[in-house]
Design a protein around this motif. Structure first.
Motif, short mmCIF file in Angstrom:
data_model
loop_
_atom_site.label_atom_id
_atom_site.label_comp_id
_atom_site.label_asym_id
_atom_site.label_seq_id
_atom_site.Cartn_x
_atom_site.Cartn_y
_atom_site.Cartn_z
N GLY A 30 3.33 13.65 -12.95
CA GLY A 30 4.56 14.10 -13.59
C GLY A 30 4.96 13.28 -14.80
N LEU A 31 4.36 12.11 -14.94
CA LEU A 31 4.66 11.26 -16.09
C LEU A 31 3.72 11.50 -17.27
CD1 LEU A 31 5.48 7.90 -14.26
CD2 LEU A 31 7.07 9.55 -15.27
N PHE A 32 2.92 12.56 -17.16
CA PHE A 32 1.98 12.88 -18.23
C PHE A 32 2.16 14.33 -18.70
CE2 PHE A 32 0.14 9.17 -16.33
CZ PHE A 32 -0.42 8.48 -17.39
N PRO A 33 3.37 14.65 -19.23
CA PRO A 33 3.53 16.00 -19.77
C PRO A 33 2.58 16.20 -20.94
CG PRO A 33 5.41 14.64 -20.37
CD PRO A 33 4.55 13.83 -19.43
N THR A 34 2.16 17.41 -21.13
CA THR A 34 1.18 17.73 -22.17
C THR A 34 1.55 17.10 -23.50
OG1 THR A 34 0.70 19.81 -21.09
CG2 THR A 34 0.00 19.63 -23.37
N GLY A 35 0.57 16.40 -24.06
CA GLY A 35 0.71 15.86 -25.40
C GLY A 35 1.56 14.61 -25.55
N SER A 36 1.92 13.96 -24.46
CA SER A 36 2.79 12.77 -24.57
C SER A 36 1.94 11.55 -24.95
CB SER A 36 3.55 12.54 -23.27
OG SER A 36 2.67 12.42 -22.17
N LEU A 37 1.56 11.53 -26.20
CA LEU A 37 0.66 10.48 -26.72
C LEU A 37 1.32 9.56 -27.74
CD1 LEU A 37 -2.58 12.60 -27.13
CD2 LEU A 37 -2.25 10.66 -25.60
N ARG A 78 -5.68 14.76 -12.00
CA ARG A 78 -4.84 15.10 -10.83
C ARG A 78 -5.56 14.69 -9.54
NH1 ARG A 78 -3.87 20.73 -11.20
NH2 ARG A 78 -5.71 20.94 -9.92
N GLY A 79 -6.87 14.89 -9.48
CA GLY A 79 -7.64 14.50 -8.31
C GLY A 79 -7.60 12.99 -8.08
N LEU A 80 -7.68 12.22 -9.15
CA LEU A 80 -7.60 10.77 -9.01
C LEU A 80 -6.21 10.32 -8.59
CD1 LEU A 80 -9.80 9.64 -12.04
CD2 LEU A 80 -10.30 9.27 -9.61
N ALA A 81 -5.18 11.01 -9.06
CA ALA A 81 -3.81 10.69 -8.64
C ALA A 81 -3.62 10.97 -7.15
CB ALA A 81 -2.80 11.48 -9.47
N GLU A 82 -4.23 12.04 -6.67
CA GLU A 82 -4.20 12.38 -5.24
C GLU A 82 -4.99 11.34 -4.45
OE1 GLU A 82 -3.23 14.53 -1.84
OE2 GLU A 82 -2.52 14.96 -3.87
N GLU A 83 -6.15 11.01 -4.94
CA GLU A 83 -7.02 10.03 -4.28
C GLU A 83 -6.34 8.66 -4.21
OE1 GLU A 83 -10.98 8.16 -5.94
OE2 GLU A 83 -11.39 10.15 -5.11
N LEU A 84 -5.60 8.29 -5.24
CA LEU A 84 -4.87 7.03 -5.23
C LEU A 84 -3.93 6.98 -4.02
CD1 LEU A 84 -4.03 4.37 -6.81
CD2 LEU A 84 -2.17 5.77 -7.73
N ALA A 95 0.84 -1.21 0.00
CA ALA A 95 0.00 0.00 0.00
C ALA A 95 0.87 1.26 0.00
CB ALA A 95 -0.95 -0.01 1.19
N ARG A 96 1.96 1.24 0.76
CA ARG A 96 2.89 2.39 0.77
C ARG A 96 3.55 2.57 -0.59
NH1 ARG A 96 1.12 5.57 4.51
NH2 ARG A 96 1.13 4.66 6.58
N GLU A 97 3.84 1.45 -1.25
CA GLU A 97 4.39 1.51 -2.61
C GLU A 97 3.38 2.19 -3.55
OE1 GLU A 97 5.40 -1.63 -6.16
OE2 GLU A 97 5.83 -2.26 -4.12
N ILE A 98 2.13 1.77 -3.46
CA ILE A 98 1.08 2.37 -4.29
C ILE A 98 0.95 3.86 -3.95
CG2 ILE A 98 -1.40 2.39 -4.77
CD1 ILE A 98 -1.28 -0.72 -4.21
N GLU A 99 0.95 4.18 -2.67
CA GLU A 99 0.86 5.59 -2.25
C GLU A 99 1.96 6.42 -2.91
OE1 GLU A 99 1.02 8.30 1.82
OE2 GLU A 99 1.53 6.17 1.94
N GLY A 100 3.16 5.89 -2.95
CA GLY A 100 4.28 6.62 -3.55
C GLY A 100 4.18 6.78 -5.06
N HIS A 101 3.33 5.99 -5.69
CA HIS A 101 3.16 6.09 -7.14
C HIS A 101 2.03 7.04 -7.54
CE1 HIS A 101 6.18 3.22 -8.03
NE2 HIS A 101 5.49 2.13 -7.75
N GLY A 102 1.34 7.63 -6.58
CA GLY A 102 0.26 8.56 -6.88
C GLY A 102 0.77 9.99 -6.91
N ARG A 103 -0.15 10.91 -6.71
CA ARG A 103 0.14 12.34 -6.68
C ARG A 103 1.07 12.75 -7.83
NH1 ARG A 103 0.16 11.10 -0.93
NH2 ARG A 103 -1.71 12.06 -0.02
N GLU A 104 2.11 13.53 -7.52
CA GLU A 104 3.01 14.05 -8.55
C GLU A 104 3.83 12.97 -9.23
OE1 GLU A 104 3.14 15.39 -5.30
OE2 GLU A 104 1.71 16.98 -5.81
N ALA A 105 4.08 11.85 -8.52
CA ALA A 105 4.82 10.76 -9.16
C ALA A 105 4.07 10.26 -10.38
CB ALA A 105 5.05 9.62 -8.17
#
Length: 184
Positions: free
Chosen positions: A81-88, A106-112, A68-78
Motif C-alpha cells: 500500500g505504500l507503493f502507489p503507481t509511479g511514486s518515484l 506483492r508475492g515478496l510482501a506476502e512472503e515477508l 517477528a510479529r512487528e515484521i509480519e505486520g509490515h508485510g502484505r498490504e502494509a
C-alpha cells in the motif's frame, strides 16, 4: 550450501543491511517518507534479531517473537500500500520495476509476512542444528513447498530452529532489495 553456512550467510546479510535512516531521508515526504520509515523499522527489527542470534545480545525468545510479529505486520498490504503507481519522487530508493513486476513484488510482501510469522512461531524452538525431536535439519521428501529447498512451507519454517527460520526471512528481504531497490 549446508545449513550452518546458510545461517551464517543470512546473519551476515542481515547485519550488513544498511540502516535505511542513514540513506538520505532528507526531503522525503508523503508516501515515500512513510515507506522509508517502514523500511527503517524493518531494518531495526532484523538487526535486533540478528544480534541475539549471533550472541551479541542475550537470546530472548519473547523479544524475537515480538520483533517477528512487528515484521509480519509490515508485510502484505502494509508494504504494498505504500507503493502507489509511479511514486518515484526523490529521494526514493524504489526501482520502477516494482510496478512492472507488481505480482513478484506483492508475492515478496506476502512472503515477508509469512516467514516472519513462522519465525515468531519458531522463536522458542531449540536453537542450533536440530528440530524438535532431535531429527536434525533434513526435512525429507514432500516436506518442502513447490519452490524446493529454498522455499519451505510456513509450517516447516515454524518447526526449524529460530536461526534457520530467520535465515529464510532474511533471504526474502535480500531478494526484494536485490530486485526492487536502487543500487547505492
Amino acid at each position: 550450501m549446508n545449513r550452518k553456512s546458510f545461517v551464517a550467510a543470512a546473519l551476515a546479510v542481515a547485519v550488513a543491511l544498511p540502516p535505511v535512516g542513514a540513506v538520505a531521508h532528507d526531503g522525503a515526504t508523503g508516501v515515500v517518507k512513510e515507506r522509508m520509515d517502514l523500511m527503517e523499522d524493518l531494518a531495526a527489527a532484523m538487526k535486533s534479531i540478528a544480534a541475539m542470534l549471533r550472541g551479541k545480545e542475550p537470546y530472548r525468545p519473547q523479544k524475537v517473537k515480538s520483533l517477528a510479529r512487528e515484521i509480519e505486520g509490515h508485510g502484505r498490504e502494509a508494504l504494498t500500500g505504500l507503493f502507489p503507481t509511479g511514486s518515484l519522487e526523490a529521494p526514493t530508493g524504489a526501482q520502477p520495476s516494482i510496478w512492472t513486476e507488481w505480482t513478484r513484488f506483492r508475492g515478496l510482501a506476502e512472503e515477508l509476512s509469512e516467514r516472519a510469522a513462522a519465525l515468531a512461531a519458531a522463536a522458542e524452538n531449540p536453537r542450533g542444528g536440530t528440530m524438535h525431536g532431535g531429527q536434525g535439519m533434513h526435512l525429507g521428501p514432500g516436506a518442502m513447498g513447490e519452490g524446493g529447498p529454498a522455499d519451505p512451507r510456513a509450517e516447516m519454517l515454524s518447526a526449524m530452529p529460530p536461526d534457520a527460520a530467520f535465515g529464510h526471512l532474511t533471504r526474502t528481504c535480500v531478494a526484494c532489495h536485490r530486485e526492487f531497490r536502487k543500487k547505492r
